[in-house]
Design an enzyme around this catalytic site. Sequence first.
Site, PDB file in Angstrom:
ATOM      1  N   ASP A   1       0.056  -7.696   1.410  1.00  0.00           N
ATOM      2  CA  ASP A   1       0.493  -6.293   1.525  1.00  0.00           C
ATOM      3  C   ASP A   1       2.021  -6.167   1.543  1.00  0.00           C
ATOM      4  OD1 ASP A   1       0.194  -3.556   1.588  1.00  0.00           O
ATOM      5  OD2 ASP A   1      -0.180  -3.434   3.737  1.00  0.00           O
TER       6      ASP A   1
ATOM      7  N   HIS B   1       0.813  -1.227   0.000  1.00  0.00           N
ATOM      8  CA  HIS B   1       0.000   0.000   0.000  1.00  0.00           C
ATOM      9  C   HIS B   1       0.845   1.275   0.000  1.00  0.00           C
ATOM     10  CE1 HIS B   1       0.179  -0.210   4.560  1.00  0.00           C
ATOM     11  NE2 HIS B   1       0.247   1.094   4.403  1.00  0.00           N
TER      12      HIS B   1
ATOM     13  N   SER C   1       4.501   2.558   7.932  1.00  0.00           N
ATOM     14  CA  SER C   1       4.154   1.391   7.111  1.00  0.00           C
ATOM     15  C   SER C   1       5.341   0.920   6.290  1.00  0.00           C
ATOM     16  CB  SER C   1       3.020   1.735   6.141  1.00  0.00           C
ATOM     17  OG  SER C   1       1.804   1.706   6.801  1.00  0.00           O
TER      18      SER C   1
END
Length: 262
Positions: free
Chosen positions: A53, A23, A126
């Site tokens: 992911d 992402h 992230s």
Amino acid sequence: QNKQSFGSGFIISKEGYVLTNNHVVQGADKVVVRLADRSELDAEVIGTDERSDVALLKINGKKLPVLKIGDPSQLKVGEWVLAIGSPFGFDYSVTSGIVSAKSRSLPSDAYVPFIQTDVAINPGNSGGPLLNMKGEVVGINSQIYSRSGGFMGLSFAIPIDVAMDVVEQLKTTGHVSRGYLGVVIQDITRDLADAYGLDRPAGALVAQVLPDSPADKAGLKTGDVITRFDGQEIGLSSELPQLVGRAKVGRTYPLTIVRDGK
């Protein structure tokens, strides 16, 4: 319209392979990696996997620092862990906490047995590494549970062995293939355990078998309770998709089931 996304990542090999979240780079026309010495390198996206992911990038650099890969199965709940990332753009911030739980399944990601921690993770973290006290990577910090959008003490990391499995497939084929069983399952409650003659509420109840699926061909029936997959015990039904997803396509795996109380 130009849009910028920002995240973290880490180098996993001397050849310049970099791991981050899908992402972070999804839909990007250009990906730039900034190293600790402030140098910026253009990155090539080798492959991405939306389901786990994970994204694999490659940079060309000299004398790149490489993180050591650890073993998430050795992690214990209560053990100290550290995260490095760039929350809100504050480069190379380190936060610490403990492992809160292991093998957590989240509704959006049936295939990842997340490591849950209380390490402070915020937007920009992230894709960064979760490290054990030996400085080995045990996970990729991927998401948080939050009602406010900020950190609330519930952070989730993709175990590094799951990510490296994805890396190997992305390197060799450019995409990820997953095992598939072909059943609709539900959790075993106390009442269901009594009804099916189980000594405790564990396993995955087969609510439906999809026609012409591997499960159908193997003779699974509605009402079967799957208690083991490839020798691994199924406690919660959510553990089954994680094991099946990591199974190699084309191989045969043993299942243990309870049928008619036997």
